[in-house]
Design an enzyme around this catalytic site. Sequence first.
Site, PDB file in Angstrom:
ATOM      1  N   ASN A  83     -74.039 -69.654  -7.437  1.00 24.68           N
ATOM      2  CA  ASN A  83     -73.882 -68.144  -6.957  1.00 24.68           C
ATOM      3  C   ASN A  83     -74.971 -67.949  -5.158  1.00 24.68           C
ATOM      4  OD1 ASN A  83     -72.552 -65.631  -6.229  1.00 24.68           O
ATOM      5  ND2 ASN A  83     -74.482 -64.883  -7.082  1.00 24.68           N
ATOM      6  N   GLU A  84     -74.699 -67.876  -4.364  1.00 26.01           N
ATOM      7  CA  GLU A  84     -75.601 -67.678  -3.461  1.00 26.01           C
ATOM      8  C   GLU A  84     -76.785 -68.665  -3.157  1.00 26.01           C
ATOM      9  OE1 GLU A  84     -76.357 -63.551  -2.943  1.00 26.01           O
ATOM     10  OE2 GLU A  84     -73.612 -62.857  -1.904  1.00 26.01           O
TER      11      GLU A  84
END
Length: 357
Positions: free
Chosen positions: A85-86
């Site tokens: 995630n990111e």
Amino acid sequence: YFQFCEDIGAEPVPVVPAGVPCQNSHTGGHGQQCGIPMEDMDEYVQSVLNLIEWANGDKKSEWGRKRADAGHPEPFNLKYIGVGNEDLITDVFEERFTMIYQAIKEKYPEIIIIGTVGPFYRGTDYVEGWDIARKLNLEMVDEHYYQPPGWFINNQDFYDKYDREGTKVYLGEYASHVRGRRTNMETSLSEALYLTAIERNADVVSMTSYAPLLAKEGHTNWNPDLIYFNNSEVKPTVDYYVQQLFSLNSGTEYIPSLVELSDRDQSVRRRLGVSFVTDRESGDLIIKLVNLLPVDIESDINLSEFTMNGEGTCTVLRGEPRDEKARPEEMEINIDTLLQYRIPRYSMSVIRIKQKN
């Protein structure tokens, strides 16, 4: 989480770390990246596989039995899992992501694994994340971006340029916001314009979900959010009603349309969103019209290619740009082969038309 998704009729998409921390971690200094030591990765990968078995395994399996003992004997039929995630997309990330990806694919080839391409719509992480997606032939990647209304207005062709046969997109976090990260009618309509373009590109963008869904007043660490609440009230934002209108009227097939305007200025054209879809289950034709102009639009909608029974409904969300309290209203309308409809200024309209066949 799985029970909540089942209760509201949503697909669960659990997201597990890719063996590295989020890029906002300050371990080693901001923008640095450590990772789970490789000698510990087998144990971590097994925990990810255990999660899938817990969700989908027979109740005779080790983790399926734990789910059954917790009160849910039947599997949840998990279809998707996000990995990362990111993250900073580095060699440290790629080595661990690839290890997790291959382990899941070997044991659960039916699960769609969603990769990550960083927190922005451009930049190094975006480019490197997409390179890994193509190298591994990922089915889907998760894109994120938070931008002012102008970005959404002026980038409605964003997915027009994507490979139609390549990795699909899950637009997992996005939101329009004004100064102070507030949302209002302007932000919601800019998102609505963008979503008409997303529907046009549904062969590339398989799924979307807004920024954080739920936030308790006085306990938030991120804005914007879609639904605020306290101990006695639920407070949907105007953006929520745009999401609701698209969700309840998504349809199953996109119908190309031609839009002709008396004013050919591109700044005018970009503030009018149009989407035609049909719904296989109901047989309805669904027309979405978004007007982010300060004037009403007199429209003639040619429906001669459709066979209708004359009945229809129109749901309208309207308000001034700074309005944070607008709510949709529904009315019945009569339909002819030439539908003359006055699109209100600063509004989103959804017209559902019954077809004879």
